[in-house]
Design an enzyme around this catalytic site. Structure first.
Site, mmCIF file in Angstrom:
data_model
loop_
_atom_site.group_PDB
_atom_site.id
_atom_site.type_symbol
_atom_site.label_atom_id
_atom_site.label_comp_id
_atom_site.label_asym_id
_atom_site.label_seq_id
_atom_site.Cartn_x
_atom_site.Cartn_y
_atom_site.Cartn_z
ATOM 1 N N ASP A 24 -0.108 7.418 -4.815
ATOM 2 C CA ASP A 24 0.377 7.109 -3.469
ATOM 3 C C ASP A 24 1.804 6.571 -3.528
ATOM 4 O O ASP A 24 2.687 7.019 -2.793
ATOM 5 C CB ASP A 24 -0.560 6.095 -2.819
ATOM 6 C CG ASP A 24 -0.110 5.667 -1.434
ATOM 7 O OD1 ASP A 24 -0.280 6.455 -0.499
ATOM 8 O OD2 ASP A 24 0.414 4.544 -1.298
ATOM 9 N N LYS A 34 5.586 8.174 -2.115
ATOM 10 C CA LYS A 34 6.483 7.403 -1.258
ATOM 11 C C LYS A 34 7.867 7.238 -1.876
ATOM 12 O O LYS A 34 8.876 7.337 -1.176
ATOM 13 C CB LYS A 34 5.854 6.040 -0.964
ATOM 14 C CG LYS A 34 4.598 6.133 -0.101
ATOM 15 C CD LYS A 34 3.910 4.790 0.039
ATOM 16 C CE LYS A 34 2.669 4.890 0.925
ATOM 17 N NZ LYS A 34 1.955 3.594 1.026
ATOM 18 N N GLY A 72 -2.928 0.157 7.736
ATOM 19 C CA GLY A 72 -3.697 -0.349 8.869
ATOM 20 C C GLY A 72 -3.452 0.474 10.109
ATOM 21 O O GLY A 72 -2.420 1.135 10.252
#
Length: 388
Positions: free
Chosen positions: A196, A200, A298
């Site tokens: 991940d 990025k 989130g």
């Protein structure tokens, strides 16, 4: 009235709908017109939800609606999401996404289509979740030559490392705790193996220097092999262990990018970032060091960034955002990069190295190739880079 659609109504997609519900008035004021959620594309049955009237299962409805301005892609992955994103852009729709896998692996192609069709393809939420980072990079810091980017890019691994440091618990136990709290997936490989963070840092590198770096081209090391004793020794020596993604422009014009757990000096601002929070440091030749900090995941934090892109896309309908990256970057391999290193093992510490407790040491500046050779020669049990 501006119309948009959401593809994929999971955590992020439902968060976008909630942000619109909470903030419809302020959003309309910023746009100068109301923003209407016209469609929700999802395989699930939404008939018992407040969104039943918007629910569709056929992408062609979105594709062929001439009154649909923006499509939010929150499907995830790089299969169905790639197909639908291509088709939406080709149909003249602006597309906004939080999908780091798609942007990192196919961003060059999708941005080229967006340019051809004079629409926007925006992805602020793909790197920092709710942290504004991409827009500052290509807009606020546009007057700088970017020299380096380093960041805590994954909240799950940062939570695990925080528990190892402050709770004194081993990796496996900290991972189970993260899973119980919903921070880590049942299959946590993308997080704990650094995949991940790798996606990025590639996106950040691509935007910073305008040349493509693909995730498969960089060295990625996660935290699954990290031992509690190394975390403890580092803390005792005035360092914190953090999983960092780093990208840099070298003196010879080449670029480099990688992901690895580092020893970070305790007085570095990024060392104090704990739990599920992320932080990204950018060094520019004019501004110096700046840091962006906040929740990297989130539903509502990520949806906040997505909605910001929806508004931005609509505000730039006539003159699209000039984003994109070109040919492959000239890359230096990880083995060529030079820095200090942490080693631990039952060896006699060589001269010119700093002795730490627990049979560990810090070297002077060495290339990764030479550090690995030294670790093999000494039969070291651990080898970690040190952030300088």
């Amino acid at each position: 009235m501006a119309n948009f659609a959401i593809m994929g109504f999971g955590t992020v997609g439902s968060g976008v709908a909630e942000v619109l519900r909470m903030n419809a008035g302020p959003i309309a004021e910023k746009l100068g017109e109301p923003l209407n959620l016209k469609y929700i594309l999802d395989v699930r049955d939404l008939s018992a939800t407040p969104y039943a009237d918007m629910a569709v299962k056929d992408f062609s409805i979105l594709e062929n609606d001439q009154d649909l301005d923006v499509v939010v892609e929150s499907i995830g992955g790089a299969k169905v999401a790639l197909d639908f994103t291509r088709r939406a852009l080709l149909a003249g729709k602006h597309v906004v996404t939080s999908n780091k896998e798609l942007v990192a692996s196919h961003g060059k192609e999708l941005l080229a289509i967006a340019k051809e069709k004079n629409v926007n393809y925006l992805f602020e939420a793909s790197v920092g979740g709710g942290i504004p980072i991409l827009r500052p990079l290509f807009q606020c810091l546009a007057g700088n030559q970017i020299e380096e980017i380093a960041g805590i890019l994954n909240g799950t691994t940062n939570y695990i490392l925080t528990r190892m440091v402050k709770g004194g618990i081993p990796f496996d136990e900290a991972l189970k705790e993260a899973q119980a709290k919903g921070y880590a997936e049942q299959n946590p490989a993308a997080d704990v193996e650094g995949l991940d963070a790798g996606r990025k840092i590639c996106i950040l590198s691509n935007l910073a220097w305008g040349r493509e770096v693909l995730p498969g081209q960089i060295s990625v090391q996660g935290i699954s092999g990290l031992e509690l004793k190394d975390v403890a020794i580092a803390s005792g020596a005035g360092y914190r262990v953090k999983l960092l993604g780093r990208a840099m422009r070298l003196a010879d014009g080449r670029q480099a990018a990688y992901v690895a757990p580092h020893l970070v000096p305790a007085d570095c601002p990024i060392a104090a970032v704990d739990d599920v929070f992320n932080a990204i440091m950018i060094r520019g030749n004019a501004v110096g060091d700046v840091m962006f900090y906040g929740r990297g995941a989130g539903d509502l934090p990520t949806a906040s960034a997505v909605m910001g892109d929806v508004i931005d896309a609509l505000q730039h309908r006539e003159k699209r955002r000039n984003l994109g990256w070109n040919e492959s970057a000239p890359l230096a391999s990880f083995s060529e990069l030079s820095m200090r290193w942490y080693l631990r093992g039952g060896f006699q510490v060589p001269e010119n190295c700093q002795v730490l407790s627990g049979g560990a040491m810090l070297t002077g500046v060495l290339s990764a190739r030479d550090a690995k050779a030294l670790a093999e020669k000494l039969d070291a049990a651990a080898l970690l880079p040190v952030l300088q």
